[in-house]
Design a protein around this motif. Sequence first.
Motif, mmCIF file in Angstrom:
data_model
loop_
_atom_site.group_PDB
_atom_site.id
_atom_site.type_symbol
_atom_site.label_atom_id
_atom_site.label_comp_id
_atom_site.label_asym_id
_atom_site.label_seq_id
_atom_site.Cartn_x
_atom_site.Cartn_y
_atom_site.Cartn_z
ATOM 1 N N ILE A 13 0.819 -1.215 0.000
ATOM 2 C CA ILE A 13 0.000 0.000 0.000
ATOM 3 C C ILE A 13 0.853 1.265 0.000
ATOM 4 O O ILE A 13 0.505 2.257 -0.619
ATOM 5 C CB ILE A 13 -1.014 0.004 1.171
ATOM 6 N N VAL A 14 1.987 1.240 0.676
ATOM 7 C CA VAL A 14 2.830 2.442 0.723
ATOM 8 C C VAL A 14 3.397 2.769 -0.659
ATOM 9 O O VAL A 14 3.604 3.936 -0.987
ATOM 10 C CB VAL A 14 3.933 2.319 1.802
ATOM 11 N N HIS A 15 3.576 1.760 -1.496
ATOM 12 C CA HIS A 15 4.060 2.012 -2.856
ATOM 13 C C HIS A 15 3.036 2.812 -3.661
ATOM 14 O O HIS A 15 3.413 3.733 -4.395
ATOM 15 C CB HIS A 15 4.385 0.696 -3.573
ATOM 16 N N SER A 16 1.763 2.498 -3.519
ATOM 17 C CA SER A 16 0.752 3.250 -4.276
ATOM 18 C C SER A 16 0.677 4.694 -3.791
ATOM 19 O O SER A 16 0.493 5.612 -4.596
ATOM 20 C CB SER A 16 -0.615 2.570 -4.207
ATOM 21 N N ILE A 17 0.852 4.911 -2.501
ATOM 22 C CA ILE A 17 0.857 6.275 -1.971
ATOM 23 C C ILE A 17 2.073 7.035 -2.504
ATOM 24 O O ILE A 17 1.964 8.177 -2.947
ATOM 25 C CB ILE A 17 0.855 6.250 -0.425
ATOM 26 N N LEU A 18 3.242 6.407 -2.452
ATOM 27 C CA LEU A 18 4.452 7.099 -2.887
ATOM 28 C C LEU A 18 4.488 7.327 -4.398
ATOM 29 O O LEU A 18 5.062 8.312 -4.852
ATOM 30 C CB LEU A 18 5.694 6.355 -2.398
ATOM 31 N N ASP A 19 3.838 6.451 -5.162
ATOM 32 C CA ASP A 19 3.700 6.712 -6.601
ATOM 33 C C ASP A 19 2.927 8.017 -6.809
ATOM 34 O O ASP A 19 3.301 8.845 -7.649
ATOM 35 C CB ASP A 19 2.975 5.563 -7.307
ATOM 36 N N SER A 20 1.878 8.206 -6.031
ATOM 37 C CA SER A 20 1.076 9.429 -6.136
ATOM 38 C C SER A 20 1.824 10.644 -5.597
ATOM 39 O O SER A 20 1.724 11.740 -6.163
ATOM 40 C CB SER A 20 -0.249 9.261 -5.377
ATOM 41 N N VAL A 21 2.550 10.470 -4.523
ATOM 42 C CA VAL A 21 3.348 11.567 -3.962
ATOM 43 C C VAL A 21 4.321 12.097 -5.014
ATOM 44 O O VAL A 21 4.484 13.308 -5.173
ATOM 45 C CB VAL A 21 4.096 11.110 -2.686
ATOM 46 N N ASN A 22 4.952 11.194 -5.737
ATOM 47 C CA ASN A 22 5.931 11.606 -6.756
ATOM 48 C C ASN A 22 5.296 12.384 -7.902
ATOM 49 O O ASN A 22 5.998 13.046 -8.656
ATOM 50 C CB ASN A 22 6.689 10.391 -7.293
ATOM 51 N N GLN A 23 3.990 12.320 -8.036
ATOM 52 C CA GLN A 23 3.282 13.024 -9.109
ATOM 53 C C GLN A 23 2.552 14.263 -8.609
ATOM 54 O O GLN A 23 1.854 14.926 -9.383
ATOM 55 C CB GLN A 23 2.277 12.084 -9.772
ATOM 56 N N THR A 24 2.693 14.579 -7.327
ATOM 57 C CA THR A 24 1.914 15.657 -6.723
ATOM 58 C C THR A 24 2.826 16.790 -6.257
ATOM 59 O O THR A 24 3.765 16.567 -5.501
ATOM 60 C CB THR A 24 1.105 15.120 -5.528
#
Length: 87
Positions: free
Chosen positions: A14-25
């Motif tokens: 789950i933390v990978h999906s959050i960090l994928d989004s963080v990198n795009q925000t």
Amino acid sequence: MKKIKLGTIGSGDIVHSILDSVNQTEGIECIAVYSRSLEKGKLLAEKYQVNKVYTNMDTFLSDEEINFVYIASPNSLHYEQTKQALL
């Protein structure tokens, strides 16, 4: 606007999906990860270009640069970790 400097707890899927989004925000950056496993923490940090890896919760929560915590640990740990982060 003040930049969110995120610290994550946990190194599972789950933390990978959050960090994928963080990198795009814009306006948010992951600056630290906490994992019970140093190996998993280092792998996560390397993948997302995070400079700080912690395996000690107190040390992680004492990092004054972190201004937001995302908890992605097993559900049974959420209450205690949330309480620690708030205090």
